[in-house]
Design a protein around this motif. Structure first.
Motif, PDB file in Angstrom:
ATOM      1  N   ASP A 262       0.848  -1.189   0.000  1.00 54.32           N
ATOM      2  CA  ASP A 262       0.000   0.000   0.000  1.00 54.32           C
ATOM      3  C   ASP A 262       0.880   1.234   0.000  1.00 54.32           C
ATOM      4  O   ASP A 262       2.014   1.205   0.464  1.00 54.32           O
ATOM      5  N   THR A 263       0.326   2.318  -0.533  1.00 52.45           N
ATOM      6  CA  THR A 263       1.087   3.559  -0.472  1.00 52.45           C
ATOM      7  C   THR A 263       0.978   4.130   0.943  1.00 52.45           C
ATOM      8  O   THR A 263       0.111   3.745   1.734  1.00 52.45           O
ATOM      9  N   GLN A 264       1.844   5.045   1.213  1.00 49.42           N
ATOM     10  CA  GLN A 264       1.916   5.633   2.540  1.00 49.42           C
ATOM     11  C   GLN A 264       2.199   7.122   2.327  1.00 49.42           C
ATOM     12  O   GLN A 264       2.874   7.473   1.360  1.00 49.42           O
ATOM     13  N   THR A 265       1.698   7.948   3.195  1.00 43.68           N
ATOM     14  CA  THR A 265       1.978   9.373   3.035  1.00 43.68           C
ATOM     15  C   THR A 265       3.201   9.764   3.867  1.00 43.68           C
ATOM     16  O   THR A 265       3.291   9.415   5.048  1.00 43.68           O
ATOM     17  N   TYR A 266       4.131  10.385   3.233  1.00 45.47           N
ATOM     18  CA  TYR A 266       5.338  10.845   3.927  1.00 45.47           C
ATOM     19  C   TYR A 266       5.376  12.357   3.883  1.00 45.47           C
ATOM     20  O   TYR A 266       4.896  12.985   2.937  1.00 45.47           O
ATOM     21  N   GLU A 267       5.971  12.901   4.891  1.00 49.15           N
ATOM     22  CA  GLU A 267       6.168  14.352   4.853  1.00 49.15           C
ATOM     23  C   GLU A 267       7.631  14.653   5.098  1.00 49.15           C
ATOM     24  O   GLU A 267       8.198  14.232   6.105  1.00 49.15           O
ATOM     25  N   PHE A 268       8.268  15.248   4.099  1.00 46.88           N
ATOM     26  CA  PHE A 268       9.634  15.705   4.332  1.00 46.88           C
ATOM     27  C   PHE A 268       9.901  16.921   3.474  1.00 46.88           C
ATOM     28  O   PHE A 268       9.153  17.233   2.538  1.00 46.88           O
ATOM     29  N   GLU A 269      10.983  17.637   3.797  1.00 49.77           N
ATOM     30  CA  GLU A 269      11.240  18.896   3.120  1.00 49.77           C
ATOM     31  C   GLU A 269      12.390  18.764   2.138  1.00 49.77           C
ATOM     32  O   GLU A 269      13.433  18.196   2.462  1.00 49.77           O
ATOM     33  N   LEU A 270      12.150  19.290   0.936  1.00 52.17           N
ATOM     34  CA  LEU A 270      13.202  19.418  -0.067  1.00 52.17           C
ATOM     35  C   LEU A 270      13.055  20.789  -0.678  1.00 52.17           C
ATOM     36  O   LEU A 270      11.948  21.331  -0.726  1.00 52.17           O
ATOM     37  N   THR A 271      14.125  21.367  -1.155  1.00 56.13           N
ATOM     38  CA  THR A 271      13.994  22.596  -1.937  1.00 56.13           C
ATOM     39  C   THR A 271      13.443  22.195  -3.300  1.00 56.13           C
ATOM     40  O   THR A 271      13.549  21.033  -3.699  1.00 56.13           O
ATOM     41  N   PRO A 272      12.850  23.158  -4.030  1.00 56.78           N
ATOM     42  CA  PRO A 272      12.333  22.815  -5.378  1.00 56.78           C
ATOM     43  C   PRO A 272      13.421  22.188  -6.247  1.00 56.78           C
ATOM     44  O   PRO A 272      13.171  21.232  -6.977  1.00 56.78           O
ATOM     45  N   THR A 273      14.634  22.708  -6.142  1.00 52.42           N
ATOM     46  CA  THR A 273      15.715  22.162  -6.972  1.00 52.42           C
ATOM     47  C   THR A 273      16.054  20.742  -6.537  1.00 52.42           C
ATOM     48  O   THR A 273      16.357  19.886  -7.374  1.00 52.42           O
ATOM     49  N   GLU A 274      15.980  20.502  -5.237  1.00 55.09           N
ATOM     50  CA  GLU A 274      16.259  19.141  -4.762  1.00 55.09           C
ATOM     51  C   GLU A 274      15.189  18.155  -5.236  1.00 55.09           C
ATOM     52  O   GLU A 274      15.487  17.020  -5.603  1.00 55.09           O
ATOM     53  N   LYS A 275      13.948  18.592  -5.242  1.00 55.15           N
ATOM     54  CA  LYS A 275      12.876  17.716  -5.753  1.00 55.15           C
ATOM     55  C   LYS A 275      13.136  17.396  -7.221  1.00 55.15           C
ATOM     56  O   LYS A 275      13.064  16.240  -7.649  1.00 55.15           O
ATOM     57  N   GLU A 276      13.483  18.422  -7.982  1.00 51.49           N
ATOM     58  CA  GLU A 276      13.798  18.199  -9.399  1.00 51.49           C
ATOM     59  C   GLU A 276      15.002  17.273  -9.550  1.00 51.49           C
ATOM     60  O   GLU A 276      15.076  16.467 -10.464  1.00 51.49           O
ATOM     61  N   GLN A 277      15.928  17.437  -8.607  1.00 47.80           N
ATOM     62  CA  GLN A 277      17.125  16.599  -8.691  1.00 47.80           C
ATOM     63  C   GLN A 277      16.773  15.119  -8.516  1.00 47.80           C
ATOM     64  O   GLN A 277      17.290  14.253  -9.234  1.00 47.80           O
ATOM     65  N   VAL A 278      15.884  14.831  -7.558  1.00 54.02           N
ATOM     66  CA  VAL A 278      15.447  13.440  -7.363  1.00 54.02           C
ATOM     67  C   VAL A 278      14.833  12.917  -8.656  1.00 54.02           C
ATOM     68  O   VAL A 278      15.104  11.790  -9.095  1.00 54.02           O
TER      69      VAL A 278
END
Lengths: 358, 290
Positions: free
Chosen positions: A288-304
């Motif tokens: 099942d999916t799970q909801t996670y909460e964590f912080e990334l900068t917009p550039t870091e999200k794009e990097q992932v």
């Protein structure tokens, strides 16, 4: 044309010959109607020989296809395709063969040319090596098995039709039989299935049928949903991953949306690599999916996202060591890991909640 | 026209897994007794599903390069080859080591398929194990003062897997060639880890009954027996362990005499192999032919 070819023609004349525009028919005791491309004239045996001498290409062409290549089977069909026999007259073909006429088969480049007395010789190499001159040469079709086992980066190729055929080799001079054998060692069963498709006899096993047949640890691939099957086909069965043209779908009635591919040869059922992948995808789909909460900068999200893309497209080796503008650059990825990942994972967020039993 | 198809497991991960199949196929090709010889694999290409359509011959002899009767030889291979009406009783093997051959039609091609029992359970496999002991010791007379350990994987999933190991061990023991002969296993008792406990002979030849060298034969077994702490650093042949000299041979399936077993299987199913069996045997055992 040589003497045995001419003699063979004379010996076959009483039963009649109709081949690639050449026609010979018995019209009486030692009298024949002969012609090229529908023309006709009456001749005796001496006249038949004279006619053959006037049209040596037609005779050697008839001899090559009926006596050297033999039965109209997959090999025959493939060799005819290589020199474009369907759309070209004998004259056009001989002209093309005199300088070599080429075809592409997956990542293979096949060139047919004229051998002695109108027979054919074939050269085989990687399509990227079409104009290369310093290639390692081979004669034995069996050597192809080892030759294509690893890609140019040295990685084992479990899927023979992956677009990672190694370069740097050539078979400069094969006869028709050995050409087909070599192609079959490089891309097994592709000639046979292509031939069946041309004959309208390709037997396709769709995914559901193939999955039902599985046993042992592969029994579970039946559980792949249609959405997961679409994603699996997109992951494994597109031109960038496999040069076969996918002819199977979910079942007889349900076509997949994923493009079939532009390959010359058809894929008639999910292969063992696909089934192995499907097994993994089924187990992934059980979570099942799970909801996670964590912080990334917009550039870091794009990097992932860029990292996932680079791995999915097999591009990680192409990213230059010092190109810090690339999200999937190794230093960038290491920096992201140093900044955002600890023993708990991304941004200190545990994968499993503390109260969840594993 | 008659064709021989050698079917092996193959691997998506290990490029060496198909090599014994290729190599035995090449040996048989060179004899020229089959019009076509082809390899096929579960995990490589051509797949079992497609190999028959690549052949021009009408009569096809299929020999599984597998160690034991069981899941692959009884279910997977006949199913994937589309052998119509296959029933394991056609092999008339109630004991897991006596499968011979069955003649069937494949449903996607107009060919007669003679489906043979696995190479691993054929009687002449005992000779290959002995040959392996000769080649690893470099002594064609090896036997006196030597013990022989035949090593199998062992598993709860397939009881026939152990039967093949016991069968050949018993045959070799009865031949009296070695002072002692013992069947040992990786995953069940008696375990190969304790190899030296089972022998009083000072020298012990250890032959794993596996088709290809890979993870188990190159990594697990040498480490389990104490030949080395880390397979990557290698080990000597022989290596002294607890007062015994262990002559470890690697997978028996890579022994060139295996080609002979494949030929025997095909010949028993009716293939016309002429004198190829003797020729291969003489060439692979270094005996001069006449």
């Amino acid at each position: 044309m040589n003497a045995p070819q001419l003699d063979a023609l004379v010996a076959s004349a009483p039963e009649g010959i109709e081949f690639d525009g050449l026609s010979v028919a018995a019209s009486g005791e030692e009298s024949y109607t002969v012609g090229i491309d529908g023309g006709s004239r009456e001749v005796d045996e001496a006249g038949l020989r004279e006619f053959a001498e006037e049209n040596p290409w037609f005779v050697s062409n008839w001899y090559y296809w009926t006596r050297v290549v033999g039965d109209a089977n997959a090999r025959y069909d493939f060799l005819r395709w290589v020199e474009g026999a369907d759309g070209r007259s004998v004259e056009e073909r001989y002209e093309a063969l005199s300088t070599g006429t080429g075809r592409t088969w997956g990542q293979l480049h096949v060139v047919a040319s004229l051998g002695g007395d109108g027979e054919r010789r074939y050269a085989l190499r990687h399509v990227d090596d079409a104009d290369a001159s310093d290639l390692e040469t081979y004669e034995d079709p069996l050597a192809a098995r080892e030759l294509v086992k690893h890609d140019d980066r040295g990685r084992y190729r479990p899927l023979s039709t992956a677009p990672t055929l190694p370069t740097g080799w050539e078979y400069p001079d094969l006869d028709g039989r050995d050409l087909v054998r070599t192609v079959d060692f490089i891309y097994p069963a592709t000639v046979a299935n292509w031939h069946r498709e041309r004959e309208g006899e390709l037997d396709v096993s769709h995914f559901r049928e193939t999955a039902e047949r599985q046993s042992g640890i592969y029994e579970i691939v039946e559980g792949l949903s249609v959405e997961e099957l679409e994603a699996a086909a997109e992951a494994c069965c597109v031109d960038s991953q496999c040069l076969r043209r996918r002819m199977w779908d979910e079942d007889d009635e349900t076509e997949l949306d994923v493009p079939r591919g532009d390959g010359e040869f058809p894929c008639r059922e999910p292969c063992s690599v696909f089934i192995t992948a499907a097994r993994k995808f089924v187990t992934l789909g059980r979570e099942d999916t799970q909801t996670y909460e964590f912080e990334l900068t917009p550039t870091e999200k794009e990097q992932v996202e860029e990292i996932v893309d680079a791995v999915a497209e097999g591009r990680t080796d192409e990213i230059r060591e010092a190109d810090l503008n690339e999200g999937a650059n190794r230093y960038r990825a290491r920096y992201l890991r140093a900044r955002r990942m600890d023993e708990e994972g991304l941004s200190g967020t545990p994968t499993y909640p503390e109260d969840q039993e594993l | 026209m008659q064709a021989l198809v050698i079917v092996g497991h193959g691997s998506h991960l290990n490029p060496g897994s198909s090599r014994p199949t290729f190599s035995h196929a090449d040996t048989i090709r060179e004899t020229g007794v089959f019009d076509e010889v082809r390899e096929a694999f579960w995990k490589e290409e051509p797949s079992f599903r497609e190999v028959l359509r690549t052949l021009e011959s009408d009569e096809v002899y299929v020999v599984p390069l597998f160690i034991s009767e069981g899941y692959f030889t009884e279910q997977v291979i006949p199913r994937e080859l589309r052998l119509e009406g296959w029933d394991v009783s056609e092999w008339e093997s109630g004991d897991g080591v006596s499968a011979d051959h069955a003649t069937l039609e494949a449903s996607d091609v107009e060919k007669t398929v003679h489906y043979c029992g696995p190479a691993g359970t054929h009687d002449s496999m005992s000779d290959v194990i002995v040959r392996r002991a000769e080649s690893v010791t470099g002594d064609p007379e090896v036997g006196d003062g030597f013990g022989l350990a035949v090593v199998g994987h062992g598993t709860e999933r397939n009881e026939n897997s152990a039967k093949a190991i016991h069968y050949h061990t018993e045959r070799i023991r009865e031949s009296g060639r070695f002072d002692e002969a013992k069947a040992l296993f990786m995953d069940e008792e008696p375990e190969v880890d304790d190899v030296t406990e089972f022998f009083s002979a000072p020298d012990v030849v250890v032959v794993p009954l596996f088709i290809a060298d890979g993870f188990h034969t190159q990594e697990d077994i040498p480490e389990d027996m104490g030949l080395t702490d880390d397979y990557r650093t290698g080990y000597d042949v022989p290596t002294e362990v607890d007062g015994h000299r262990i002559w470890y041979s690697g997978a028996v399936g890579t022994e060139s005499l295996m080609a002979d077993v494949v030929l025997e299987r095909a010949a028993e199913a009716g293939a016309d192999v002429g004198a190829a069996i003797e020729r291969v045997r003489d060439a692979e055992t270094g005996v001069a032919g006449d």
